[in-house]
Scaffold this active site. Structure first.
Site, short mmCIF file in Angstrom:
data_model
loop_
_atom_site.label_atom_id
_atom_site.label_comp_id
_atom_site.label_asym_id
_atom_site.label_seq_id
_atom_site.Cartn_x
_atom_site.Cartn_y
_atom_site.Cartn_z
N GLY A 1 0.81 -1.21 0.00
CA GLY A 1 0.00 0.00 0.00
C GLY A 1 0.85 1.27 0.00
O GLY A 1 2.08 1.20 -0.08
N TYR B 1 -15.36 4.71 8.52
CA TYR B 1 -13.90 4.62 8.70
C TYR B 1 -13.51 5.18 10.07
O TYR B 1 -12.75 4.55 10.82
CB TYR B 1 -13.24 5.40 7.57
CG TYR B 1 -11.74 5.52 7.65
CD1 TYR B 1 -10.92 4.41 7.64
CD2 TYR B 1 -11.14 6.79 7.68
CE1 TYR B 1 -9.54 4.54 7.68
CE2 TYR B 1 -9.77 6.93 7.71
CZ TYR B 1 -8.96 5.81 7.72
OH TYR B 1 -7.60 5.94 7.75
N LYS C 1 -11.82 3.41 13.40
CA LYS C 1 -10.56 3.87 14.01
C LYS C 1 -10.73 4.15 15.51
O LYS C 1 -9.84 3.85 16.31
CB LYS C 1 -10.03 5.11 13.27
CG LYS C 1 -9.48 4.80 11.87
CD LYS C 1 -8.28 3.87 11.91
CE LYS C 1 -7.66 3.61 10.55
NZ LYS C 1 -6.58 2.62 10.57
C1 AKB Z 1 -8.39 9.24 4.30
O1 AKB Z 1 -8.47 10.28 3.65
O2 AKB Z 1 -9.34 8.45 4.45
C2 AKB Z 1 -7.08 8.91 4.98
C3 AKB Z 1 -7.03 9.37 6.39
C4 AKB Z 1 -7.00 10.81 6.69
O3 AKB Z 1 -7.01 8.57 7.27
N1 AKB Z 1 -5.99 9.46 4.24
#
Ligand code: AKB
Length: 315
Positions: free
Chosen positions: A11, A143, A147
């Site tokens: 990646g 996302y 996290k």
């Molecule tokens: C995203 O844009 O999803 C990533 C991040 C800021 O974690 N680059």
């Protein structure tokens, strides 16, 4: 001989972390896995590589046992924009993948883990300027939810099972070796490729959108430094990190210093809403105080380096 494993080695970050770790530790110490074959992407020369999915617990555990791994960098993750398209897939990879790594670690005497978190842990209720390390974590993206959950999971495993697990909340990462994919901050990489190839870029964020960013060499430095730091000085498990903050228009202006004919249009899409929920500037003073974090690159030096390297690569 104890070895280091980089999961997600093909990646954007993995492809540059592996050679940097090889420089510091020696080629024979660094092992790697990825779902992709390195031939399909930007492969490095690995001491040992296996094409495996972090969701395959048995394959991961066998690799760790066979190669005498005692340190893991777990970089495999679905990013924010793709995560909004496929929230269930994002949860599955980001949470069950991390759980597999933590369980393999618990059962196989893994000593150290580095797992990157993200500025995506912050949300619309978080202060957007000079965002503190310890603040409100109410993200509005899947996302970000994965996290925040991941931060709690690593803290639990570190405290309950005594594994030295560390994390940094990464902002957008700018680099020219391997393209990022599926993130909201990806514009800050794409813009350079388009500026060099076509002298034009259609930006998916508004011109005034400000986001925190970090240049890859600083990012790699942080990931290596945090694992070498003295744990007795570290009173946090997860640290904010930043290198610079700029708007899309400021970045375009910086690129124009090197490519005077460069033009840009703004056509914000669904990623705008994600960017609007994230901080503009980050307070990373805890990382500076507790383990000596200090980024080198500014928008000026980063843009110059990107243009020089991409000219060589693309023209
Ligand atoms: C995203 O844009 O999803 C990533 C991040 C800021 O974690 N680059």
């Amino acid at each position: 001989m104890k070895r280091i494993l980089v999961i997600g080695s093909c990646g954007q970050i993995g492809s540059e972390l592996v050679p940097a770790l090889q420089n510091v530790e020696g080629i024979e110490i660094v092992c790697a896995t990825d779902k992709k074959n390195p031939q399909d992407g930007n492969g490095s020369n690995f001491a040992c590589f296996d094409q495996l999915d972090v969701l395959d617990y048995d394959a991961l555990e066998n690799f760790v046992k066979d190669n005498n791994i005692d340190t893991i960098y777990h970089l495999a993750s679905l990013l924010s924009a793709t995560g909004e398209k496929y929230p269930q897939t994002a949860w599955n990879l980001n949470i069950n993948g991390l759980m597999n790594v933590l369980e393999v670690a618990r059962k196989n005497d893994i000593k150290r883990i580095v797992w990157p978190s993200s500025i995506a842990v912050f949300g619309p209720t978080t202060p957007r300027e000079n965002t503190p390390n310890d603040t409100i974590l109410q993200p509005s993206t899947m996302y970000g939810i994965t996290k925040v959950t991941g931060e709690l999971m690593i803290t639990y495993y570190a405290e309950k099972y005594g594994i030295n697990i560390r994390s940094v909340r990464l902002p957008g990462i700018i680099s020219c070796e391997t393209l990022p994919g599926g993130g909201t901050t990806d514009y800050a990489v794409e813009i350079f490729y388009e500026a060099i190839k076509n002298q034009h870029y259609e930006c998916f964020l508004e011109k005034t959108t400000i986001l925190p960013m970090l240049y890859m060499s600083d990012c790699v430095k942080a990931l290596i430094q945090i694992i070498q730091a003295d744990p007795s000085r570290m009173h946090h498990r997860v640290y904010n990190l930043t290198g610079m903050s700029f708007s899309c228009a400021e970045l375009a202006h910086e690129i124009r210093k090197h490519i005077p004919d460069f033009t840009i249009d703004y056509k914000p899409d669904s990623r705008q809403q994600i960017a609007d929920s994230w901080p503009m500037t980050i307070d990373d003073s805890l990382a500076r105080e507790e383990w000596g974090w200090k980024p080198i690159y500014t928008i000026e030096t980063m843009a110059l380096d990107m243009v020089q390297k991409l000219r060589k690569k693309l023209l």
